[in-house]
Motif scaffolding. Structure first.
Motif, PDB file in Angstrom:
ATOM      1  N   TRP A 150      -2.565   7.113   2.210  1.00 51.95           N
ATOM      2  CA  TRP A 150      -1.748   5.937   1.754  1.00 51.95           C
ATOM      3  C   TRP A 150      -2.400   5.298   0.483  1.00 51.95           C
ATOM      4  O   TRP A 150      -3.222   5.497  -0.262  1.00 51.95           O
ATOM      5  N   PRO A 151      -1.272   4.478  -0.028  1.00 51.89           N
ATOM      6  CA  PRO A 151      -1.779   3.639  -1.394  1.00 51.89           C
ATOM      7  C   PRO A 151      -2.982   2.715  -1.270  1.00 51.89           C
ATOM      8  O   PRO A 151      -2.930   2.183  -0.233  1.00 51.89           O
ATOM      9  N   ARG A 152      -3.783   2.885  -2.116  1.00 52.13           N
ATOM     10  CA  ARG A 152      -4.979   1.983  -1.837  1.00 52.13           C
ATOM     11  C   ARG A 152      -5.005   0.960  -2.930  1.00 52.13           C
ATOM     12  O   ARG A 152      -4.409   0.971  -3.818  1.00 52.13           O
ATOM     13  N   THR A 153      -5.788  -0.089  -2.467  1.00 54.78           N
ATOM     14  CA  THR A 153      -6.075  -1.343  -3.238  1.00 54.78           C
ATOM     15  C   THR A 153      -7.658  -1.585  -3.505  1.00 54.78           C
ATOM     16  O   THR A 153      -8.244  -1.012  -2.397  1.00 54.78           O
ATOM     17  N   PRO A 154      -8.110  -2.350  -4.385  1.00 55.58           N
ATOM     18  CA  PRO A 154      -9.597  -2.289  -4.369  1.00 55.58           C
ATOM     19  C   PRO A 154     -10.084  -3.712  -3.863  1.00 55.58           C
ATOM     20  O   PRO A 154     -11.225  -4.168  -3.964  1.00 55.58           O
ATOM     21  N   PHE A 155      -9.189  -4.068  -2.676  1.00 53.81           N
ATOM     22  CA  PHE A 155      -9.707  -5.363  -1.706  1.00 53.81           C
ATOM     23  C   PHE A 155      -9.178  -5.109  -0.327  1.00 53.81           C
ATOM     24  O   PHE A 155      -8.251  -4.366  -0.006  1.00 53.81           O
TER      25      PHE A 155
ATOM     26  N   TRP B 106      -0.635  -2.477   2.098  1.00 52.56           N
ATOM     27  CA  TRP B 106       0.300  -2.386   3.286  1.00 52.56           C
ATOM     28  C   TRP B 106       1.814  -2.478   3.016  1.00 52.56           C
ATOM     29  O   TRP B 106       2.427  -1.638   3.535  1.00 52.56           O
ATOM     30  N   VAL B 107       1.957  -3.461   2.042  1.00 51.51           N
ATOM     31  CA  VAL B 107       3.431  -3.637   1.926  1.00 51.51           C
ATOM     32  C   VAL B 107       3.959  -2.265   1.357  1.00 51.51           C
ATOM     33  O   VAL B 107       5.099  -1.889   1.620  1.00 51.51           O
ATOM     34  N   LYS B 108       3.099  -1.852   0.334  1.00 52.24           N
ATOM     35  CA  LYS B 108       3.912  -0.348  -0.295  1.00 52.24           C
ATOM     36  C   LYS B 108       4.002   0.616   0.883  1.00 52.24           C
ATOM     37  O   LYS B 108       4.864   1.381   0.905  1.00 52.24           O
TER      38      LYS B 108
ATOM     39  N   LYS C  97      -7.867 -13.556   5.550  1.00 50.58           N
ATOM     40  CA  LYS C  97      -8.316 -13.126   6.791  1.00 50.58           C
ATOM     41  C   LYS C  97      -7.761 -11.866   7.266  1.00 50.58           C
ATOM     42  O   LYS C  97      -8.678 -10.828   7.751  1.00 50.58           O
ATOM     43  N   VAL C  98      -6.423 -11.552   7.037  1.00 52.23           N
ATOM     44  CA  VAL C  98      -5.951 -10.406   7.444  1.00 52.23           C
ATOM     45  C   VAL C  98      -5.106  -9.859   6.146  1.00 52.23           C
ATOM     46  O   VAL C  98      -5.057  -8.649   6.002  1.00 52.23           O
ATOM     47  N   ALA C  99      -3.971 -10.793   5.618  1.00 45.17           N
ATOM     48  CA  ALA C  99      -3.445 -10.095   4.592  1.00 45.17           C
ATOM     49  C   ALA C  99      -4.382 -10.199   3.152  1.00 45.17           C
ATOM     50  O   ALA C  99      -5.561 -10.735   3.466  1.00 45.17           O
ATOM     51  N   PHE C 100      -3.777  -9.688   2.300  1.00 41.24           N
ATOM     52  CA  PHE C 100      -5.006  -9.327   1.076  1.00 41.24           C
ATOM     53  C   PHE C 100      -5.657 -10.228   0.883  1.00 41.24           C
ATOM     54  O   PHE C 100      -5.153 -11.711   0.822  1.00 41.24           O
ATOM     55  N   PRO C 101      -6.788 -10.522   0.605  1.00 42.28           N
ATOM     56  CA  PRO C 101      -7.739 -11.480   0.318  1.00 42.28           C
ATOM     57  C   PRO C 101      -7.796 -12.184  -1.180  1.00 42.28           C
ATOM     58  O   PRO C 101      -7.347 -11.423  -1.926  1.00 42.28           O
TER      59      PRO C 101
END
Lengths: 226, 143
Positions: A92-97, A103-105, A190-194
């Motif tokens: 999956w596409p990664r993010t640093p947080f 998730w959207v991608k 909390k759940v969506a990107f911080p």
């Protein structure tokens, strides 16, 4: 002096010897300067006290398996039946947080297809493509709120009218409120990107107009000596 | 001779201190590194002699959009704010809307939800509020 050093060395050695097998977390042990530079300890005499990033939090395993994540009880038999997140996030596409996952991608790329209805997998979400631009008084870029990714996941009633009044200029939003879990912070943080220093630009994405100048503070404007 | 004895005592004291500190740290101060968004729900579990329930947001997010639980099923956006009990779940409310043996596995799999370490407070793991306002664990070097 010599005694003190020896004491510390003994204590550190002992702690490492006992802690390592107990917790299995090598990341918590201070990295020697030799490891940072990649040279052998014999060539360097830099003290362990002078390492880089001394007060930075040590890198943790971002997607630890349930039985080693610190909140699940490894003595519970069923804990070991739970899926480790790494298995699910494969490719999956990664993010640093956050979950370290975009998730959207992942949704837009078709890597996941979460249901919009509890039982019927064919129900399509009610997507609204409307960007709201919120000018920001501070010098950071202005905020663009995209309805599209939000409506892909949520329903209008999740946010309107309880969290956000659906009316221009009716919502006072500031970063302190968000960080304390209000407004956007109900989900983001909390759940969506911080909210981290790596994610500012996800919202603050519209550059200021070319003629924009920082507003003068009231104290400056009213200063009789100006 | 006396000097040697003192030195030995100091050595042992340091060793004992290190042992105690590391055992404490290993057992209780291991920083949690659970998945972002994992919710620990311990409204009633501890009192009932069960492990707290752990809700993995990430796992459910892969299968359902937020809307299904937070709009259709009436889950509030607040950890522990829904006052979920097993009676409600068996009645088909909250988790029981899916965890009924038809959409997802049924409630007899106690340990799959009640899998948290005993005594943990209700919280969203890794949340900004938890990190900034009310850290639930202290860094290892603080104790």
């Amino acid at each position: 002096m010599n005694k003190t050093i020896r004491k510390i060395a003994v204590a550190a050695g002992f702690a490492a010897a006992v802690v390592l097998p107990l917790s299995g977390m090598a990341a918590e042990v201070p990295v020697s300067s030799a490891e940072v530079t990649g040279s052998t300890p014999a060539q360097l005499k830099v003290s362990n006290a002078n390492v880089f990033n001394r007060l930075l939090k040590k890198e943790k395993d971002p997607n630890a398996a349930p039985w080693e994540d610190g909140i699940h009880d490894p003595e519970n038999e069923a804990t070991h039946a739970l899926q480790p997140p790494k298995v699910a996030y494969e490719g999956w596409p990664r993010t640093p947080f956050g979950n370290h996952v975009d998730w959207v991608k992942a949704l837009n790329d078709g890597l996941i297809n979460p249901r919009y209805d509890r039982v019927d997998p064919t129900v399509e979400p009610l997507v609204m493509d409307l960007d709201i631009v919120r000018p920001v008084r501070a010098s950071v870029p202005d905020v663009v709120f995209p309805h599209k990714p939000h409506t892909q996941w949520l329903h209008c009633s999740n946010c309107h009218p309880k969290i956000f009044i659906p009316q221009k200029g009716a919502n006072q939003i500031n970063m302190s409120a968000i960080l304390l879990g209000k407004k956007c912070g109900v989900c983001h943080g909390k759940v969506a990107f911080p909210i981290t220093t790596k994610s500012c630009k996800k919202c603050h994405s519209k550059p200021k107009p070319a003629d924009w100048k920082p507003p003068l503070s009231e104290a400056s404007v009213k200063n009789p000596w100006r | 001779m006396r000097n040697v004895t003192t030195r030995l005592t100091t050595w042992w004291r340091a060793a004992a201190l290190a042992l105690v500190a590391s055992v404490f740290w290993g057992v209780s101060m291991q920083p949690a590194q659970a998945e972002y968004g994992d919710v620990i729900i311990n409204n009633y579990s501890d009192a009932a002699g069960m492990r707290p329930a752990v809700f993995p947001h990430w796992y459910h997010r892969i299968r359902f959009r937020c809307k299904v639980c937070h709009a259709d099923l009436g889950f509030k956006f607040k950890a522990g704010g829904n006052k979920i009990t097993m009676a409600k779940i068996i009645d088909g409310k909250f988790c029981g809307a899916c965890h009924n043996g038809e959409i997802a596995w049924s409630v007899e799999n106690c340990g799959l939800c009640h899998s948290g370490k005993p005594g943990m407070p209700t919280q969203i793991h890794g949340s900004t509020v938890q990190r900034l306002v009310a850290p639930t664990y202290k860094p290892a070097d603080k104790k």
